[in-house]
Design a protein around this motif. Structure first.
Motif: not given
Length: 324
Positions: A289-307
């Motif tokens: 849709a041409g919406i500017a954004h940043e998408a990143t992934e990390n090696t964590g699980s759900h919540g393990g690296r939230s802080r």
């Protein structure tokens, strides 16, 4: 420095869960706040399902997964990481079922209105903030991440940037299974409301109170999306849930999304609920849709690296929010 207040909200009064309408509000004030007259950008941090603002700020130490006090998370951001100072606001979105999802509901309360009209107004009236949407961001993890998406994508005049961290998304894949797992957990009994000690029942009724409330269906005032005992999906009810799903509702919010100065989608590639697929699909749709954004992934699980992700998100927000 953490500052604690309590604010009364007319938008939460009369909720059918009989939860309090007076809520905790915490603010992190940057070093030097008391010694200057400068105004600061604000970042609103929305907590996740199953906790409240107090627990995010001062995590319990009763055997649950350990987490540091939020001040210990934020201090290094504006110290060692040298991020430009801002005020971090932590409102309370707890309900007795688990979380408000930060949306309006006649059952759990109008939490979107509460944040927009009570919390923001109180913060701007009592602290030296830059009172413009371009200087105000919102972020959160899990249910808080979905809440950040909801608030910013619907209200760009209030929040100019948002970060969804491991946010609830792609419910057709990630959340539909909760309904059947819940029915399995009580089988052969029929659904009869939240059951103490049964987390699945809390989750299903929490989501239903937010996404499919029904004032004509006492005593819990919700519609469940699955029929009992057949297990047939009730599409009309499920569609009401999907209307809160970012991978669905982005289509109706394109004009608002284009007004945001920053959109960040961040998720662990080992998420326990497979939310990485919701993030990937949403990023794909936004990109088309041409919406500017940043998408990143990390090696964590759900919540393990939230802080850690909170810290990096504040670093990102400092770059996209206006400071004057």
């Amino acid at each position: 420095m953490i500052v604690h207040s309590r604010i009364e909200s007319t938008h939460l009064q009369g909720n059918l869960l009989q939860d309090p309408s007076e809520r905790d509000l915490f603010l992190y004030l940057p070093q030097g706040y008391e010694d200057s007259d400068r105004r600061y950008p604000t970042a609103y941090l929305l907590h996740a399902f199953g906790e409240n603002a107090e627990q995010l700020v001062h995590p319990p130490t009763d055997g649950r997964r350990w987490a540091p006090p939020i001040e210990d998370v934020l201090d290094p951001v504006f110290g060692r990481m040298s991020v430009a100072p801002m005020i971090v606001v932590i409102p309370d979105g707890w309900t007795r079922y688990g979380c408000s999802q930060w949306v309006d509901s006649p059952v759990s309360g109008n939490f979107e209105q509460y944040v927009l009209h009570d919390v923001v107004a109180y913060v701007d009236a009592n602290y030296r903030t830059l009172q413009d949407s371009a200087s105000r961001g919102v972020f959160g993890f899990s249910s808080g991440g979905c809440g950040a998406w909801n608030l910013a994508s619907r209200n760009p005049g209030t929040f100019g940037a948002m970060a969804m961290l491991s946010g609830d998304s792609f419910l057709d894949m990630t959340h539909k299974t909760f309904l059947y797992d819940y029915l399995d957990s009580i089988w052969p009994e029929a659904p009869g409301g939240p059951v103490e000690g049964n987390d699945l029942s809390q989750i299903v009724y929490a989501y239903s109170s937010c996404y499919s409330p029904n004032l004509d269906n006492p005593p819990f005032y919700v519609d469940l999306p699955v029929a009992f005992p057949s297990g047939e999906l009730i599409q009309e009810v499920w569609d009401r849930w999907l209307s809160f799903d970012p991978v669905v509702n982005w289509r109706d919010r394109l004009d608002s999304l284009r007004k945001l100065t920053g959109i960040l989608l961040d998720v662990g590639c080992n998420d326990d609920y497979h939310l990485q697929w919701g993030h990937r699909l949403l990023s794909h749709r936004l990109r088309e849709a041409g919406i500017a954004h940043e998408a990143t992934e990390n090696t964590g699980s759900h919540g393990g690296r939230s802080r850690e992700r909170y810290q990096l998100t504040l670093e990102w927000l400092a770059q996209v929010l206006e400071r004057s």
